[in-house]
Design an enzyme around this catalytic site. Structure first.
Site, short mmCIF file in Angstrom:
data_model
loop_
_atom_site.label_atom_id
_atom_site.label_comp_id
_atom_site.label_asym_id
_atom_site.label_seq_id
_atom_site.Cartn_x
_atom_site.Cartn_y
_atom_site.Cartn_z
N CYS A 16 0.75 -1.04 -0.03
CA CYS A 16 0.01 -0.04 -0.02
C CYS A 16 0.92 1.23 -0.03
CB CYS A 16 -0.91 0.06 1.17
SG CYS A 16 -0.37 0.24 2.79
N CYS A 21 -1.52 0.30 7.31
CA CYS A 21 -2.86 0.10 7.64
C CYS A 21 -3.25 -1.12 6.59
CB CYS A 21 -3.80 1.20 6.95
SG CYS A 21 -3.64 2.73 8.06
#
Length: 160
Positions: A16, A21
């Protein structure tokens, strides 16, 4: 006499933006599902940007994943394109970044993780609440199953 365990055929890197996250959650979920399915899969995660290098996963990510997240954020390196068999981008922006930096000697298959299931990107939950992280967790579960279903058949075919 030492018996060394063979290296896993499937080595997946979940990517990501900041690696606090979506990708650490995806890493933990994919590892957990592979283990529950009795599969030997090496999984790691990283970010395309270095904003959070050395940081632990976001506390909301840890809370929603229901799993132990032990990774520290790191930024992707060109060696990852050779060390891993599959690089799984969380969204199209990260996929474009990965494709633009992919070295000529890359051996990893670089794809949007959602391309194994529904072609949907994993939305970044960072600026939202717990509900967004819960949705990312559920999406990671679906994508993990779809990824493993897809690549295991290919890996078994190539063993012969």
């Amino acid at each position: 006499m030492s018996s060394s365990k063979p290296e896993p055929q499937i080595k997946a890197l979940v990517v990501c933006l900041g690696n606090i996250c979506r990708s650490p959650m995806g890493e933990a979920v994919l590892k957990d599902i592979a283990t529950k399915r009795g599969m030997d899969v090496h999984v790691d995660s990283c970010g395309t940007a270095g904003y959070h290098v050395g940081e632990e996963p976001d506390e909301r990510c840890v809370e929603c994943s229901r799993l132990v997240l032990q990774s520290l954020a790191r930024q992707i390196s060109t060696s990852d394109f050779v060390r891993f068999t599959h690089i799984l981008a969380a969204d199209e922006n990260n996929l474009r970044h990965l494709q633009s930096m992919k070295p000529s000697n890359a051996t990893a298959e670089v794809r949007l993780w959602g391309s194994y299931h529904d072609n949907k990107a994993i939305p970044d939950p960072y600026y939202g609440g717990l509900n967004g992280f819960e949705k990312v967790y559920q999406q990671c579960v679906r994508l993990s199953h779809a990824f493993l279903d897809n690549v295991v058949g290919k890996a078994e075919t190539n063993e012969v």
